[in-house]
Every structure is written in structure tokens, then in C-alpha cells.
Enzyme design. Structure first.
Site, PDB file in Angstrom:
ATOM      1  N   ARG A 143       0.819  -1.211   0.000  1.00  0.00           N
ATOM      2  CA  ARG A 143       0.000   0.000   0.000  1.00  0.00           C
ATOM      3  C   ARG A 143       0.855   1.264   0.000  1.00  0.00           C
ATOM      4  O   ARG A 143       0.343   2.368   0.139  1.00  0.00           O
ATOM      5  CB  ARG A 143      -0.946  -0.003   1.201  1.00  0.00           C
ATOM      6  CG  ARG A 143      -2.020  -1.080   1.112  1.00  0.00           C
ATOM      7  CD  ARG A 143      -3.046  -0.947   2.225  1.00  0.00           C
ATOM      8  NE  ARG A 143      -3.650   0.375   2.230  1.00  0.00           N
ATOM      9  CZ  ARG A 143      -4.664   0.732   1.427  1.00  0.00           C
ATOM     10  NH1 ARG A 143      -5.173  -0.137   0.575  1.00  0.00           N
ATOM     11  NH2 ARG A 143      -5.156   1.954   1.478  1.00  0.00           N
ATOM     12  N   LYS A 145       3.027   2.436   2.200  1.00  0.00           N
ATOM     13  CA  LYS A 145       3.108   3.143   3.479  1.00  0.00           C
ATOM     14  C   LYS A 145       4.534   2.993   4.026  1.00  0.00           C
ATOM     15  O   LYS A 145       4.751   2.486   5.119  1.00  0.00           O
ATOM     16  CB  LYS A 145       2.093   2.581   4.486  1.00  0.00           C
ATOM     17  CG  LYS A 145       0.695   2.446   3.938  1.00  0.00           C
ATOM     18  CD  LYS A 145       0.173   3.770   3.417  1.00  0.00           C
ATOM     19  CE  LYS A 145      -1.197   3.585   2.789  1.00  0.00           C
ATOM     20  NZ  LYS A 145      -1.597   4.755   1.991  1.00  0.00           N
ATOM     21  N   GLN A 148       5.890   3.887   7.512  1.00  0.00           N
ATOM     22  CA  GLN A 148       5.574   3.054   8.668  1.00  0.00           C
ATOM     23  C   GLN A 148       6.543   1.890   8.837  1.00  0.00           C
ATOM     24  O   GLN A 148       6.440   1.129   9.803  1.00  0.00           O
ATOM     25  CB  GLN A 148       4.131   2.559   8.555  1.00  0.00           C
ATOM     26  CG  GLN A 148       3.128   3.711   8.590  1.00  0.00           C
ATOM     27  CD  GLN A 148       1.686   3.249   8.507  1.00  0.00           C
ATOM     28  OE1 GLN A 148       1.386   2.084   8.705  1.00  0.00           O
ATOM     29  NE2 GLN A 148       0.793   4.174   8.208  1.00  0.00           N
ATOM     30  N   HIS A 153       9.138  -1.139  14.065  1.00  0.00           N
ATOM     31  CA  HIS A 153       8.248  -2.112  13.426  1.00  0.00           C
ATOM     32  C   HIS A 153       9.027  -3.330  12.922  1.00  0.00           C
ATOM     33  O   HIS A 153       8.657  -4.476  13.200  1.00  0.00           O
ATOM     34  CB  HIS A 153       7.513  -1.446  12.262  1.00  0.00           C
ATOM     35  CG  HIS A 153       6.664  -2.405  11.486  1.00  0.00           C
ATOM     36  ND1 HIS A 153       5.357  -2.695  11.822  1.00  0.00           N
ATOM     37  CD2 HIS A 153       6.945  -3.162  10.390  1.00  0.00           C
ATOM     38  CE1 HIS A 153       4.877  -3.583  10.974  1.00  0.00           C
ATOM     39  NE2 HIS A 153       5.817  -3.878  10.096  1.00  0.00           N
ATOM     40  N   HIS A 156      10.647  -5.384  15.822  1.00  0.00           N
ATOM     41  CA  HIS A 156       9.624  -6.107  16.574  1.00  0.00           C
ATOM     42  C   HIS A 156       9.140  -7.339  15.812  1.00  0.00           C
ATOM     43  O   HIS A 156       9.072  -8.442  16.356  1.00  0.00           O
ATOM     44  CB  HIS A 156       8.457  -5.159  16.868  1.00  0.00           C
ATOM     45  CG  HIS A 156       7.349  -5.790  17.648  1.00  0.00           C
ATOM     46  ND1 HIS A 156       6.264  -6.369  17.047  1.00  0.00           N
ATOM     47  CD2 HIS A 156       7.149  -5.923  18.992  1.00  0.00           C
ATOM     48  CE1 HIS A 156       5.442  -6.845  17.976  1.00  0.00           C
ATOM     49  NE2 HIS A 156       5.957  -6.585  19.163  1.00  0.00           N
ATOM     50  N   TYR A 193      -9.240  -3.293  17.379  1.00  0.00           N
ATOM     51  CA  TYR A 193      -9.256  -1.879  16.992  1.00  0.00           C
ATOM     52  C   TYR A 193      -8.991  -1.723  15.503  1.00  0.00           C
ATOM     53  O   TYR A 193      -9.703  -0.999  14.797  1.00  0.00           O
ATOM     54  CB  TYR A 193      -8.227  -1.093  17.792  1.00  0.00           C
ATOM     55  CG  TYR A 193      -8.023   0.298  17.235  1.00  0.00           C
ATOM     56  CD1 TYR A 193      -8.968   1.295  17.475  1.00  0.00           C
ATOM     57  CD2 TYR A 193      -6.933   0.592  16.416  1.00  0.00           C
ATOM     58  CE1 TYR A 193      -8.818   2.553  16.925  1.00  0.00           C
ATOM     59  CE2 TYR A 193      -6.780   1.846  15.864  1.00  0.00           C
ATOM     60  CZ  TYR A 193      -7.719   2.829  16.120  1.00  0.00           C
ATOM     61  OH  TYR A 193      -7.589   4.064  15.566  1.00  0.00           O
ATOM     62  N   LYS A 210      -8.804   4.720  20.809  1.00  0.00           N
ATOM     63  CA  LYS A 210      -7.636   4.485  19.951  1.00  0.00           C
ATOM     64  C   LYS A 210      -6.320   4.882  20.619  1.00  0.00           C
ATOM     65  O   LYS A 210      -5.300   4.221  20.465  1.00  0.00           O
ATOM     66  CB  LYS A 210      -7.786   5.244  18.636  1.00  0.00           C
ATOM     67  CG  LYS A 210      -7.882   6.754  18.792  1.00  0.00           C
ATOM     68  CD  LYS A 210      -8.111   7.442  17.453  1.00  0.00           C
ATOM     69  CE  LYS A 210      -8.201   8.957  17.641  1.00  0.00           C
ATOM     70  NZ  LYS A 210      -8.409   9.645  16.373  1.00  0.00           N
ATOM     71  N   THR A 214      -1.345   2.139  22.571  1.00  0.00           N
ATOM     72  CA  THR A 214       0.071   2.182  22.943  1.00  0.00           C
ATOM     73  C   THR A 214       0.238   2.064  24.448  1.00  0.00           C
ATOM     74  O   THR A 214       1.168   1.405  24.928  1.00  0.00           O
ATOM     75  CB  THR A 214       0.718   3.495  22.452  1.00  0.00           C
ATOM     76  OG1 THR A 214       0.426   3.665  21.073  1.00  0.00           O
ATOM     77  CG2 THR A 214       2.226   3.446  22.643  1.00  0.00           C
ATOM     78  N   GLN A 217       0.081  -1.488  25.358  1.00  0.00           N
ATOM     79  CA  GLN A 217       1.320  -2.183  25.003  1.00  0.00           C
ATOM     80  C   GLN A 217       2.431  -1.898  26.009  1.00  0.00           C
ATOM     81  O   GLN A 217       3.179  -2.801  26.402  1.00  0.00           O
ATOM     82  CB  GLN A 217       1.749  -1.786  23.593  1.00  0.00           C
ATOM     83  CG  GLN A 217       0.818  -2.338  22.516  1.00  0.00           C
ATOM     84  CD  GLN A 217       1.157  -1.794  21.139  1.00  0.00           C
ATOM     85  OE1 GLN A 217       1.366  -0.597  20.974  1.00  0.00           O
ATOM     86  NE2 GLN A 217       1.209  -2.664  20.154  1.00  0.00           N
TER      87      GLN A 217
END
Length: 300
Positions: A143, A145, A148, A153, A156, A193, A210, A214, A217
Site C-alpha cells: 500500500r 506506506k 511506517q 516495526h 519487533h 481496533y 484508539k 500504545t 502495550q
């Protein structure tokens, strides 16, 4: 003569590696030997190698292409992950944490009892979700992105499959499964979510919670760090300390990375809102939680 000597040294090194590898694999839990990915570490290592190659080359491949419209796929994917994560949470709980597991020292039950097998299978399924979750990154790339694809990311997603392969191979039960149990619950909420947000603006306006993704987490990491830190003081605990130390170290690294991300993003968001500008909302999750896997941002 010198070539022969160097070749002999190289063969000795290779033989030593083979012997150490064979000895290590012999310590694995025989109950999981025939399960998918568990025969050897190479399928996992090849999967992660392909993952990192894709992360490195994917954005370039997509550079001159239009982004894919994956809305329907993302809706199905996210709600599937809700079901799977919650199922794993329940199974790990019934395998021990809902019943007779201790929050202190908890050895691994290597027996073939139904309960011990249930825990081992639940942890193996938890590992499988870590392979599936590599799809989050694939969705970003397809997509377009690319913003991101942060270090947080990729680190992890790229680390957990291998670390949990070791866990399932050698310690599929006991003390270390607490981490997987908590994580399965967090991912249930997180993907719920994402799934709801992916349904579109008619649902997004009700997702007032929303900003707490975080926070949840971070709370997860604090709980796991607190629990795992006991291993330092549990001198007589019949659980292999190296595995607990590994969980402690990478959970600490996740905590600091997520906290840095949280402070940077929410400080920026607060300053923007104070200026009277709209905050940024992501249809399929928040980029600020370091885990989103969906659509591009738009202003509310």
C-alpha cells in the site's frame, strides 16, 4: 602444505559447529519435533531472510507502481487475528495460567499429559501467529506506506519469530509462557481496533479508545518485565534462566523503543491540537503505536 593446513583448520571448525548444533537440537522437546517449523531452525531463518529482503527491496519495487487496494483483505485479516489471538489467550490460560500455574517459579511440564500438551500446542500456535504477523509489513509495502517501516516495526516483527522458535523448541511451557499469554490478550484488543477502524468512517467515530492502544502495550511490557525479573532472585527455580533473561532483555528493548515512540508522537500530537489543527487518524490503526497495518492517514 599451507593450503592443506588451512583446509584442515576449516574442517575442524565446521565439524565443531556441526557437533554443537547436533548436541543443541538433541536438547529440544521431542513432543514438538514433528510440528510445523519445529524440525530445525532453517525454515524460520529462511522465512526471516525473505522477510528482510522484502523489507529492503519492496519499497523500491513499488516505487513506480500504484498502491494496492487491500481494504477487504485487511478487514478479514484483522478480525481473523482477533479470533486467533483470543483463542491462544484462552488456551494458554487453560494450559496453566487460569488454573494451577504459579506467578513465581513455574517449571516446564515435559510430560505427555493432556494439560502439558495443551500448553505446548498453544505456545506453538502463538509462534505461528508471529509468522502470520509478518503480513503487517507486506501490507505496508503493497500500500506504499513506507513511512511506517520504522526500525521499531521491523525489529519487533523480525525478532519474535526466531526468539519464540527457541522457546517452543526447548521450553514450551512454564515460566516463560506468561509473556505469550499477556501478549495474546494485548493483540486481541489491538487487532480488534484495527478491524473496526478498517470498516470506515461510520465506525471510526466511535473508536474513542484508539489512543490507549500504545498505553496498553507499554503496560504489557511493564507487567512482563516485573514478572520475568523474578528469575534473578529465584535461585532454586527449575526453569532455564537463559530463556527468562532473553525475554527480559528484548522486552526491555521493546519498552524503551515504544516509550520513545509514544513520547515523540503524543508530544507532537498535543502540540498540533493546541494549535487548533486536527489530529491524525489512521483507518486501520495508529502509526503511533508502532504496530499499525493499514490505510493512509487522513484528517478527521
Amino acid at each position: 602444505m599451507q593450503i592443506f593446513y588451512l583446509t584442515s583448520i576449516n574442517m575442524d571448525i565446521l565439524n565443531s559447529i556441526v557437533i554443537h548444533y547436533t548436541n543443541m537440537m538433541a536438547l529440544g522437546d521431542p513432543r514438538v519435533e514433528s510440528w510445523a517449523f519445529m524440525g530445525s531452525p532453517f525454515p524460520t531463518l529462511m522465512t526471516l531472510t525473505a522477510y528482510f529482503i522484502f523489507v529492503y527491496n519492496g519499497p523500491g519495487i513499488m516505487k513506480d507502481r500504484k498502491p494496492f487496494d487491500l481494504k477487504f483483505i485487511l478487514i478479514i485479516y484483522n478480525f481473523f487475528m482477533v479470533f486467533l489471538s483470543f483463542y491462544i489467550f484462552v488456551e494458554i490460560g487453560l494450559g496453566g495460567w487460569f488454573t494451577d500455574y504459579s506467578l513465581g517459579c513455574q517449571p516446564v511440564d515435559y510430560s505427555n499429559s493432556p494439560k502439558a500438551i495443551r500448553m505446548a500446542r498453544a505456545i506453538w500456535l502463538f509462534l505461528i501467529t508471529k509468522y502470520i504477523e509478518l503480513s503487517d509489513t507486506v501490507f505496508f509495502v503493497l500500500r506504499k506506506k513506507q513511512n511506517q517501516l520504522t526500525f521499531l516495526h521491523v525489529y519487533h516483527h523480525g525478532w519474535l519469530p526466531f526468539s519464540w522458535w527457541l522457546g517452543v523448541k526447548f521450553v514450551p511451557g512454564g515460566f516463560g509462557t506468561f509473556h505469550a499469554w499477556i501478549n495474546a490478550f494485548v493483540h486481541t484488543v489491538m487487532y480488534l481496533y484495527y478491524g473496526l477502524a478498517a470498516l470506515g468512517p461510520s465506525v471510526q467515530k466511535y473508536l474513542w479508545w484508539k489512543k490507549y492502544i500504545t498505553t496498553l502495550q507499554l503496560a504489557q511490557f511493564v507487567i512482563v518485565i516485573t514478572h520475568t525479573s523474578q528469575i534473578i532472585f529465584l535461585r532454586d527455580c527449575d526453569y532455564p534462566p537463559p530463556f527468562a533473561y532473553a525475554i527480559l532483555i528484548y522486552t526491555l528493548s521493546f519498552f524503551f523503543l515504544f516509550m520513545k515512540f509514544y513520547r515523540k508522537t503524543y508530544r507532537k500530537t498535543t502540540s498540533v491540537q493546541e494549535e487548533g489543527k486536527p489530529s491524525t487518524f489512521y483507518k486501520n490503526g495508529l502509526v503511533r503505536n508502532g504496530q499499525s497495518n493499514g490505510f493512509k492517514p487522513k484528517n478527521n
